[in-house]
Design a protein around this motif. Structure first.
Motif, PDB file in Angstrom:
ATOM      1  N   ASP A   1      32.973  38.513  55.668  1.00 37.22           N
ATOM      2  CA  ASP A   1      34.420  38.542  55.445  1.00 37.22           C
ATOM      3  C   ASP A   1      34.885  37.222  54.828  1.00 37.22           C
ATOM      4  O   ASP A   1      34.440  36.143  55.219  1.00 37.22           O
ATOM      5  CB  ASP A   1      35.163  38.780  56.767  1.00 37.22           C
ATOM      6  CG  ASP A   1      34.950  40.185  57.292  1.00 37.22           C
ATOM      7  OD1 ASP A   1      34.575  41.054  56.488  1.00 37.22           O
ATOM      8  OD2 ASP A   1      35.145  40.397  58.505  1.00 37.22           O
TER       9      ASP A   1
ATOM     10  N   ARG B   1      43.879  33.705  58.444  1.00 38.97           N
ATOM     11  CA  ARG B   1      43.946  35.143  58.172  1.00 38.97           C
ATOM     12  C   ARG B   1      42.752  35.514  57.303  1.00 38.97           C
ATOM     13  O   ARG B   1      42.004  34.650  56.843  1.00 38.97           O
ATOM     14  CB  ARG B   1      45.243  35.476  57.424  1.00 38.97           C
ATOM     15  CG  ARG B   1      45.328  34.793  56.058  1.00 38.97           C
ATOM     16  CD  ARG B   1      46.654  35.020  55.370  1.00 38.97           C
ATOM     17  NE  ARG B   1      46.710  34.407  54.042  1.00 38.97           N
ATOM     18  CZ  ARG B   1      46.956  33.135  53.808  1.00 38.97           C
ATOM     19  NH1 ARG B   1      47.195  32.320  54.833  1.00 38.97           N
ATOM     20  NH2 ARG B   1      46.977  32.671  52.565  1.00 38.97           N
ATOM     21  N   LYS B   2      42.625  36.800  57.113  1.00 36.17           N
ATOM     22  CA  LYS B   2      41.687  37.266  56.106  1.00 36.17           C
ATOM     23  C   LYS B   2      42.291  37.048  54.721  1.00 36.17           C
ATOM     24  O   LYS B   2      43.492  37.226  54.528  1.00 36.17           O
ATOM     25  CB  LYS B   2      41.363  38.748  56.301  1.00 36.17           C
ATOM     26  CG  LYS B   2      40.472  39.023  57.503  1.00 36.17           C
ATOM     27  CD  LYS B   2      40.056  40.482  57.530  1.00 36.17           C
ATOM     28  CE  LYS B   2      39.112  40.755  58.697  1.00 36.17           C
ATOM     29  NZ  LYS B   2      38.680  42.170  58.727  1.00 36.17           N
ATOM     30  N   ALA B   3      41.465  36.661  53.786  1.00 29.81           N
ATOM     31  CA  ALA B   3      41.957  36.298  52.457  1.00 29.81           C
ATOM     32  C   ALA B   3      42.482  37.526  51.738  1.00 29.81           C
ATOM     33  O   ALA B   3      41.871  38.607  51.759  1.00 29.81           O
ATOM     34  CB  ALA B   3      40.839  35.653  51.641  1.00 29.81           C
ATOM     35  N   SER B   4      43.655  37.367  51.105  1.00 31.98           N
ATOM     36  CA  SER B   4      44.230  38.428  50.283  1.00 31.98           C
ATOM     37  C   SER B   4      43.656  38.345  48.868  1.00 31.98           C
ATOM     38  O   SER B   4      42.920  37.419  48.511  1.00 31.98           O
ATOM     39  CB  SER B   4      45.752  38.303  50.255  1.00 31.98           C
ATOM     40  OG  SER B   4      46.137  37.063  49.683  1.00 31.98           O
ATOM     41  N   GLN B   5      44.041  39.322  48.054  1.00 39.70           N
ATOM     42  CA  GLN B   5      43.552  39.329  46.683  1.00 39.70           C
ATOM     43  C   GLN B   5      44.091  38.132  45.899  1.00 39.70           C
ATOM     44  O   GLN B   5      43.388  37.580  45.040  1.00 39.70           O
ATOM     45  CB  GLN B   5      43.961  40.639  45.997  1.00 39.70           C
ATOM     46  CG  GLN B   5      43.376  40.822  44.607  1.00 39.70           C
ATOM     47  CD  GLN B   5      41.861  40.857  44.620  1.00 39.70           C
ATOM     48  OE1 GLN B   5      41.247  41.440  45.510  1.00 39.70           O
ATOM     49  NE2 GLN B   5      41.246  40.215  43.634  1.00 39.70           N
ATOM     50  N   LYS B   6      45.293  37.711  46.195  1.00 40.38           N
ATOM     51  CA  LYS B   6      45.862  36.551  45.525  1.00 40.38           C
ATOM     52  C   LYS B   6      45.088  35.286  45.873  1.00 40.38           C
ATOM     53  O   LYS B   6      44.813  34.440  45.002  1.00 40.38           O
ATOM     54  CB  LYS B   6      47.327  36.407  45.919  1.00 40.38           C
ATOM     55  CG  LYS B   6      48.039  35.269  45.214  1.00 40.38           C
ATOM     56  CD  LYS B   6      49.505  35.197  45.633  1.00 40.38           C
ATOM     57  CE  LYS B   6      50.219  34.032  44.934  1.00 40.38           C
ATOM     58  NZ  LYS B   6      51.645  33.940  45.346  1.00 40.38           N
ATOM     59  N   ASP B   7      44.715  35.148  47.165  1.00 42.58           N
ATOM     60  CA  ASP B   7      43.918  33.994  47.568  1.00 42.58           C
ATOM     61  C   ASP B   7      42.561  33.976  46.871  1.00 42.58           C
ATOM     62  O   ASP B   7      42.074  32.918  46.436  1.00 42.58           O
ATOM     63  CB  ASP B   7      43.715  34.003  49.083  1.00 42.58           C
ATOM     64  CG  ASP B   7      45.028  33.847  49.826  1.00 42.58           C
ATOM     65  OD1 ASP B   7      45.951  33.221  49.271  1.00 42.58           O
ATOM     66  OD2 ASP B   7      45.128  34.354  50.958  1.00 42.58           O
ATOM     67  N   ILE B   8      41.956  35.139  46.722  1.00 45.31           N
ATOM     68  CA  ILE B   8      40.635  35.217  46.078  1.00 45.31           C
ATOM     69  C   ILE B   8      40.740  34.876  44.593  1.00 45.31           C
ATOM     70  O   ILE B   8      39.862  34.200  44.033  1.00 45.31           O
ATOM     71  CB  ILE B   8      40.033  36.621  46.302  1.00 45.31           C
ATOM     72  CG1 ILE B   8      39.776  36.846  47.801  1.00 45.31           C
ATOM     73  CG2 ILE B   8      38.744  36.785  45.516  1.00 45.31           C
ATOM     74  CD1 ILE B   8      39.321  38.246  48.137  1.00 45.31           C
ATOM     75  N   ASP B   9      41.819  35.320  43.926  1.00 42.79           N
ATOM     76  CA  ASP B   9      41.984  35.014  42.502  1.00 42.79           C
ATOM     77  C   ASP B   9      42.168  33.513  42.276  1.00 42.79           C
ATOM     78  O   ASP B   9      41.573  32.938  41.350  1.00 42.79           O
ATOM     79  CB  ASP B   9      43.185  35.778  41.947  1.00 42.79           C
ATOM     80  CG  ASP B   9      42.958  37.283  41.933  1.00 42.79           C
ATOM     81  OD1 ASP B   9      41.780  37.696  41.966  1.00 42.79           O
ATOM     82  OD2 ASP B   9      43.946  38.035  41.905  1.00 42.79           O
TER      83      ASP B   9
ATOM     84  N   ASP C   1      42.719  26.665  47.787  1.00 41.03           N
ATOM     85  CA  ASP C   1      44.026  26.826  47.170  1.00 41.03           C
ATOM     86  C   ASP C   1      44.171  26.022  45.884  1.00 41.03           C
ATOM     87  O   ASP C   1      45.246  26.022  45.268  1.00 41.03           O
ATOM     88  CB  ASP C   1      45.124  26.430  48.158  1.00 41.03           C
ATOM     89  CG  ASP C   1      44.940  25.011  48.679  1.00 41.03           C
ATOM     90  OD1 ASP C   1      43.929  24.375  48.322  1.00 41.03           O
ATOM     91  OD2 ASP C   1      45.803  24.556  49.458  1.00 41.03           O
TER      92      ASP C   1
END
Length: 486
Positions: A76, A119-127, A164
């Motif tokens: 995860d 938290r679990k990473a969102s798609q925005k965080d991954i991008d 980030d």
């Protein structure tokens, strides 16, 4: 310990998950740990351990507390606490095994200094995280150029962006202390981000970057080795290795860590051996040790006045001689105690498959004869002296060529005599012949500009010359066809 998606397919070729180290099971990453407690259930009323292990770039791992009670599993992508902002990493270990790892690395899991998992990473965080990772390689090239311009004796080995994108950590190696205050200002002006410099050792640099060792496998420090123990040259001496720094040094420039792997075994075997510097007193002179075979229990001694001849002794015999010398007694000679060298029997291998020769593929292949039976019959007929039997088309052509060669040889002397007679005969003068014929009235000279039929005498002579040349050309062509040299 590869994951199921990286296993070999039915055709024999590896499938590969093509996730470049970010697959779900995390078993193809650096310094991975196999969770052998994953399938065990906890006792009733026992809460799971609230800390997880998170991996970042190049094997950097940290422990974080799951305060939000998130359901996390290996693989995860989570957002963790950082200073400042947050960082993005991959969960590599959960459960009770994390407590053992924290105890092994000296981290107090009950302390308040353990960071949190947001938290679990969102798609925005991954991008944002992936875009920051793409900037690292060109930034490293530019950072090295700026360090060279300031003549700093340092090497920037790696750059790691925070998840980030708010901070970049520069890892470097150097022999001495470096004053990089001006360099940090240049980096901040060039890259427009917060800069953090972190010095690492040469072994830590090799573990972060990875590579292939002289053994042909990946470096131990980048795959499974977590602690770096000191390696001394005495480890090579105990194992009777040549003190060649080019062979004993690894990619980090230090002594190889694998020199310590078998050192304990050698130390245990050397406990039964006498001291290497021991001297044996004999009536022929003093003998010193030249060589040891640790696992066979043998020692080689030579006299001080003749180092060329070595005598092989067992350690029991050496101890016996040392005991005699302690009583101030000298043995007669080393030859009385030397072990006879028995020649090992040489094994002979039969070349059944013809695979011993390294040049067996360099020889050209033999052409297969189509008519083996006919060739055998002709060979038998030749050896017996009888006529050819069962000859093929090649044999008939060979016989025709021999007959033509004999005919041409027979007719060659006659043609040679005729050509010599023709060459020796005087050639007739055409002008004299025409003048004589004109006087006799047989032929008259033709006036200029007049075209008409040739006189009969001149026409007959020209016709004869034409026929003679034609016959001569025919004879030359027949000679060429019959001549075997042509």
């Amino acid at each position: 310990m590869a994951c199921t998606s990286c296993s070999t397919s039915t055709g024999g070729a590896p499938k590969g998950c093509k996730n470049n180290g970010t697959c779900g099971t995390d078993s193809c990453n650096k310094l991975t740990v196999f969770d052998w407690l994953a399938n065990m259930s906890l006792p009733n009323g026992e809460a799971p351990f609230d800390c997880v292990e998170v991996r970042f770039k190049n094997g950097r791992k940290e422990f974080y507390r799951n305060t939000e009670k998130l359901t996390l599993s290996i693989g995860d992508i989570v957002a963790t606490e950082a200073s400042p902002g947050h960082d993005i990493g991959i969960v590599t270990l959960t459960g009770e095994l994390v407590k053992i790892q924290m105890k092994k690395k000296g981290v107090n899991y009950n302390g308040a200094d353990v960071s949190k998992v947001y938290r679990k990473a969102s798609q925005k965080d991954i991008d944002i995280w992936s875009n920051a990772r793409d900037k690292e390689e060109p930034m490293k090239v530019r950072a090295r150029e700026l360090a060279i311009l300031q003549n700093l004796q340092m090497k920037i080995s790696d750059i790691e962006f925070q998840g980030d994108g708010s901070k970049a950590t520069f890892y470097y190696t150097a022999e001495d202390r470096i004053d990089f205050r001006q360099l940090i200002k240049d980096f901040a002006k060039e890259f427009s981000t917060r800069i953090e410099m972190k010095q690492v050792g040469f072994r830590q640099e090799a573990s972060r970057l990875g590579g292939i060792g002289s053994c042909g496998r990946e470096l131990c420090c980048s795959t499974w080795l977590t602690d770096f123990r000191s390696v001394n040259t005495s480890a090579a001496r105990y194992q009777q290795l040549s003190l060649n720094p080019q062979k004993l040094a690894g990619q980090c420039g230090k002594l190889k860590c694998c020199l310590n792997y078998e050192l304990d075994t050698y130390m245990d075997a050397l406990q039964d051996f006498p001291d290497f510097d021991v001297k044996l007193q004999t009536e022929k002179g003093t003998a010193v040790c030249q060589k040891q075979d640790i696992f066979k229990g043998l020692m080689w001694f030579a006299y001080t006045d003749n180092y060329a001849n070595w005598h092989m002794l067992k350690i029991e015999q050496v101890k016996e001689i040392i005991a005699e010398n302690k009583q101030k007694n000298k043995v007669s000679s080393l030859e009385d105690f030397a072990v006879e060298v028995v020649a090992e029997p040489t094994q002979t291998f039969s070349n059944a498959m013809g695979q011993e020769s390294l040049t067996r593929f360099d020889q050209p292949k033999k052409k297969k004869s189509r008519n083996k039976n006919r060739n055998k019959q002709t060979a038998e007929a030749r050896t017996e002296g009888g006529p050819k039997q069962g000859g093929g088309r090649n044999d008939r052509n060979r016989g025709d060529r021999n007959e033509n060669r004999q005919k041409s040889a027979e007719g060659r002397p006659q043609r040679a005599e005729q050509s010599e007679a023709k060459s020796n005969a005087p050639k007739p003068n055409r002008q004299e012949n025409n003048r004589g014929k004109a006087e006799q009235g047989e032929a008259k000279p033709r006036p200029e500009g007049e075209r008409g039929p040739k006189p009969e005498g001149q026409a007959g002579e020209a016709r004869q010359n034409k026929n003679r040349n034609k016959n001569r050309r025919k004879g030359n062509n027949s000679n060429k066809n019959n001549d075997p040299k042509s």
